[in-house]
Design a protein around this motif. Structure first.
Motif, PDB file in Angstrom:
ATOM      1  N   UNK A  14     101.510  32.696  18.734  1.00 35.90           N
ATOM      2  CA  UNK A  14     101.624  31.415  19.430  1.00 35.90           C
ATOM      3  C   UNK A  14     102.017  30.359  18.400  1.00 35.90           C
ATOM      4  N   UNK A  15     103.165  29.743  18.608  1.00 36.43           N
ATOM      5  CA  UNK A  15     103.768  28.888  17.585  1.00 36.43           C
ATOM      6  C   UNK A  15     104.778  29.716  16.820  1.00 36.43           C
ATOM      7  N   UNK A  16     105.454  30.612  17.550  1.00 34.88           N
ATOM      8  CA  UNK A  16     106.376  31.564  16.924  1.00 34.88           C
ATOM      9  C   UNK A  16     107.599  30.918  16.302  1.00 34.88           C
ATOM     10  N   UNK A  17     107.892  29.658  16.683  1.00 34.01           N
ATOM     11  CA  UNK A  17     109.020  28.956  16.083  1.00 34.01           C
ATOM     12  C   UNK A  17     108.693  28.314  14.746  1.00 34.01           C
ATOM     13  N   UNK A  18     107.516  28.608  14.200  1.00 35.12           N
ATOM     14  CA  UNK A  18     107.097  28.050  12.914  1.00 35.12           C
ATOM     15  C   UNK A  18     107.961  28.575  11.774  1.00 35.12           C
ATOM     16  N   UNK A  19     108.090  27.758  10.734  1.00 39.45           N
ATOM     17  CA  UNK A  19     108.844  28.195   9.551  1.00 39.45           C
ATOM     18  C   UNK A  19     108.147  29.342   8.833  1.00 39.45           C
ATOM     19  N   UNK A  20     106.846  29.580   9.123  1.00 37.28           N
ATOM     20  CA  UNK A  20     106.104  30.667   8.480  1.00 37.28           C
ATOM     21  C   UNK A  20     106.414  32.040   9.092  1.00 37.28           C
ATOM     22  N   UNK A  21     106.996  32.070  10.284  1.00 39.12           N
ATOM     23  CA  UNK A  21     107.143  33.323  11.016  1.00 39.12           C
ATOM     24  C   UNK A  21     107.847  34.429  10.220  1.00 39.12           C
ATOM     25  N   UNK A  22     108.930  34.148   9.467  1.00 39.12           N
ATOM     26  CA  UNK A  22     109.567  35.244   8.712  1.00 39.12           C
ATOM     27  C   UNK A  22     108.600  35.969   7.775  1.00 39.12           C
ATOM     28  N   UNK A  23     107.605  35.242   7.258  1.00 38.99           N
ATOM     29  CA  UNK A  23     106.651  35.879   6.354  1.00 38.99           C
ATOM     30  C   UNK A  23     105.786  36.900   7.089  1.00 38.99           C
ATOM     31  N   UNK A  57     115.836  34.913  16.072  1.00 34.86           N
ATOM     32  CA  UNK A  57     117.023  35.723  15.752  1.00 34.86           C
ATOM     33  C   UNK A  57     116.933  36.281  14.332  1.00 34.86           C
ATOM     34  N   UNK A  58     116.396  35.473  13.399  1.00 33.60           N
ATOM     35  CA  UNK A  58     116.181  35.980  12.035  1.00 33.60           C
ATOM     36  C   UNK A  58     115.191  37.138  12.072  1.00 33.60           C
ATOM     37  N   UNK A  59     114.110  37.005  12.850  1.00 36.45           N
ATOM     38  CA  UNK A  59     113.123  38.093  12.972  1.00 36.45           C
ATOM     39  C   UNK A  59     113.785  39.366  13.485  1.00 36.45           C
ATOM     40  N   UNK A 287     111.346  21.874   5.637  1.00 34.97           N
ATOM     41  CA  UNK A 287     111.563  22.654   6.863  1.00 34.97           C
ATOM     42  C   UNK A 287     113.011  22.592   7.325  1.00 34.97           C
ATOM     43  N   UNK A 288     113.619  21.417   7.248  1.00 35.54           N
ATOM     44  CA  UNK A 288     115.021  21.292   7.661  1.00 35.54           C
ATOM     45  C   UNK A 288     115.903  22.219   6.823  1.00 35.54           C
ATOM     46  N   UNK A 289     115.601  22.285   5.529  1.00 34.69           N
ATOM     47  CA  UNK A 289     116.366  23.172   4.641  1.00 34.69           C
ATOM     48  C   UNK A 289     116.127  24.642   5.006  1.00 34.69           C
ATOM     49  N   UNK A 290     114.865  24.971   5.294  1.00 33.75           N
ATOM     50  CA  UNK A 290     114.540  26.353   5.662  1.00 33.75           C
ATOM     51  C   UNK A 290     115.273  26.782   6.930  1.00 33.75           C
ATOM     52  N   UNK A 291     115.262  25.916   7.949  1.00 34.18           N
ATOM     53  CA  UNK A 291     115.904  26.301   9.200  1.00 34.18           C
ATOM     54  C   UNK A 291     117.423  26.384   9.072  1.00 34.18           C
ATOM     55  N   UNK A 292     117.999  25.621   8.146  1.00 34.29           N
ATOM     56  CA  UNK A 292     119.438  25.799   7.851  1.00 34.29           C
ATOM     57  C   UNK A 292     119.676  27.204   7.300  1.00 34.29           C
ATOM     58  N   UNK A 297     123.645  33.716  10.012  1.00 35.10           N
ATOM     59  CA  UNK A 297     123.599  35.064  10.600  1.00 35.10           C
ATOM     60  C   UNK A 297     123.616  36.182   9.565  1.00 35.10           C
ATOM     61  N   UNK A 298     123.952  35.843   8.314  1.00 34.03           N
ATOM     62  CA  UNK A 298     123.952  36.858   7.261  1.00 34.03           C
ATOM     63  C   UNK A 298     122.588  37.065   6.624  1.00 34.03           C
ATOM     64  N   UNK A 299     121.627  36.151   6.913  1.00 37.37           N
ATOM     65  CA  UNK A 299     120.290  36.260   6.314  1.00 37.37           C
ATOM     66  C   UNK A 299     119.478  37.316   7.061  1.00 37.37           C
ATOM     67  N   UNK A 300     118.940  38.275   6.306  1.00 36.58           N
ATOM     68  CA  UNK A 300     118.170  39.368   6.918  1.00 36.58           C
ATOM     69  C   UNK A 300     116.799  39.549   6.275  1.00 36.58           C
ATOM     70  N   UNK A 301     116.345  38.538   5.514  1.00 34.28           N
ATOM     71  CA  UNK A 301     115.045  38.646   4.856  1.00 34.28           C
ATOM     72  C   UNK A 301     114.435  37.263   4.696  1.00 34.28           C
ATOM     73  N   UNK A 302     113.163  37.250   4.370  1.00 44.92           N
ATOM     74  CA  UNK A 302     112.461  35.982   4.151  1.00 44.92           C
ATOM     75  C   UNK A 302     113.021  35.299   2.909  1.00 44.92           C
ATOM     76  N   UNK A 303     113.486  34.041   3.013  1.00 46.41           N
ATOM     77  CA  UNK A 303     114.036  33.381   1.821  1.00 46.41           C
ATOM     78  C   UNK A 303     112.926  32.920   0.864  1.00 46.41           C
ATOM     79  N   UNK A 304     113.245  32.885  -0.416  1.00 45.39           N
ATOM     80  CA  UNK A 304     112.285  32.496  -1.460  1.00 45.39           C
ATOM     81  C   UNK A 304     111.773  31.074  -1.255  1.00 45.39           C
ATOM     82  N   UNK A 305     112.611  30.212  -0.675  1.00 43.59           N
ATOM     83  CA  UNK A 305     112.235  28.803  -0.523  1.00 43.59           C
ATOM     84  C   UNK A 305     111.009  28.604   0.359  1.00 43.59           C
TER      85      UNK A 305
END
Length: 438
Positions: A14-23, A57-59, A287-292, A297-305
């Motif tokens: 719940x809150x799946x659109x959070x920037x933490x979700x990829x982790x 989509x990243x997930x 967060x704005x940078x993370x969501x960029x 579409x080429x990103x397939x993993x959790x970014x270091x940022x």
């Protein structure tokens, strides 16, 4: 958890659109052999639809890259996600970062610490959040009564206590600070975390580490003497007074700086407010940078940022907890649970943050070997504020809210408390209708 054993687990975030979700998605992929997730449901509200779609989509790309048979579902229908779930994890922010901005800014304007989980800001966040979590708990009781609710939504201690007192859901609160400390110690002493024992005593964001044993050697005196510390990205790194730290009897949470070093922390906040804005505004830029990045579409993993966010490693803590509950591992983790008789100077139904053995039937709080006498008063004072805040959140009673505000050690007077309460309730009018009924 028979359903999970046979067909794999259903997990709702719940809150799946959070920037933490990829982790947390990365955690499910890495632990798949021990935590076989078949359905992962990411849930958000209409206001979070765009972020849900980007992070969702990243997930899906992360899961596709892994080749694992995990179905990722994106939805605004919370009930559909919760129905039949084995675990429900909450990581939501009522009012988004805009509400947090005022939680931090308004206290600062009155010369008071402005922080999202501590002081008046934490109080407003709790009052916005508790009714929403209790509403989610009703859905869980109806649609998935055997599920575990793992709450990371801050203030995690207060929210979890409210869930334990006012709902029948099996709920556990967790925070990233304990696992962050373990990682810091592991790196510092070049020792696997499994060889390190730490004992936590206190409340969420108000704990003391009273034992630190590395390969059986007591390292606490050394850590207190050298003033080396683990701190979070969201708390400024201001050094402790050496005499105070040496005599404290426990390694303090970095959040305790707001209490023990109030003048220095307030000065830093006021300076930061002028140069960078509130912490919420800084986080908004991150967060704005993370969501960029996430939208690529080429990103397939959790970014270091992602580690620049204050809650780094929380998802690892969440996955650890799920794995231990699912497999009855009986390991020790530091979580937020009902007090019982663990701290004898607090009510039995109070929420506390201590070490627990994690079994398939739930956590069992371990006895604490020592509570520093000098910590008890602050723990009791903050717990009084927390319990009054929970009662105010549930009842919408302004008188109780005023008593909660006045009871907080960071609020200097009744005069300031009344002004702050009035201004902050007005700012939170859309989220706290119960306080604005004639």
């Amino acid at each position: 958890m028979a359903r999970g054993k046979k067909s794999g687990l259903k997990i709702a975030i719940i809150g799946g659109g959070s920037s933490y979700t990829p982790e947390i998605v990365e955690g499910f992929i890495l632990r798949y052999d021990r935590l076989p997730v078949r359905e992962l449901w990411l849930v958000d509200i209409e206001a979070g639809r765009r972020k849900l779609e980007i992070v969702g989509e990243l997930a899906k790309r992360m899961v596709a890259k892994s080749g694992l048979p995990i179905e990722v579902h994106l939805t605004l229908d919370r009930r559909q996600a919760i129905e039949g779930a084995d675990f429900v994890s909450t990581q939501l922010r009522v009012g988004l970062l805009e509400a947090r901005k005022w939680d931090e800014r308004l206290p600062n304007l009155h010369g008071v610490i402005g922080q999202e989980t501590t002081g008046p800001g934490g109080m407003m966040k709790a009052m916005r959040t508790i009714p929403v979590l209790l509403d989610i708990a009703k859905d869980i009781e109806e649609l998935s009564p055997h599920a575990w609710l793992l709450n990371f939504t801050n203030p995690a201690g207060m929210v979890t206590e409210a869930l334990n007192r006012y709902s029948g859901v099996r709920s556990i609160g967790l925070c990233n600070a304990p696992i962050g400390l373990q990682k810091w110690l592991s790196k510092k002493y070049d020792t696997p975390a499994s060889r390190i024992f730490t004992e936590f005593v206190g409340l969420n964001h108000l704990h003391w580490v009273t034992r630190v044993e590395v390969d059986g050697v007591d390292r606490l005196p050394e850590l207190l003497d050298k003033r080396e510390e683990y701190s979070g990205k969201n708390v400024p790194a201001t050094e402790w007074d050496p005499d105070f730290l040496r005599s404290l009897g426990g390694l303090p949470s970095y959040y305790l700086k707001y209490f023990y070093m109030r003048d220095a922390m307030l000065a830093e906040q006021l300076e930061s407010l002028k140069s960078n804005g509130t912490r919420a505004e800084v986080v908004k830029r991150v967060e704005d940078e993370l969501f960029e990045l996430y939208a690529d579409p080429g990103l397939q993993e959790k970014p270091k940022q992602l580690e620049q966010r204050g809650g780094a490693y929380y998802s690892e803590a969440a996955v650890n907890l799920m794995e231990s509950l699912h497999n009855d591992l009986r390991d020790i983790q530091t979580i937020n649970v009902r007090n019982g008789k663990t701290l004898d100077f607090l009510p039995e139904d109070a929420g506390i943050e201590v070490n627990c053995v994690i079994t398939g039937q739930g956590p069992i709080a371990l006895p604490v070997s020592r509570v520093p006498e000098q910590a008890k008063g602050l723990i009791a004072a903050v717990k009084t504020y927390e319990r009054l805040t929970i009662e105010a959140a549930v009842t919408g009673d302004r008188d109780i809210a005023l008593q909660a505000m006045v009871s907080h050690p960071l609020v200097p007077s009744v005069t300031v408390a009344k002004k702050l309460l009035g201004e902050m309730l007005e700012k939170n009018k859309p989220y706290l209708p119960a306080f604005h009924r004639s």
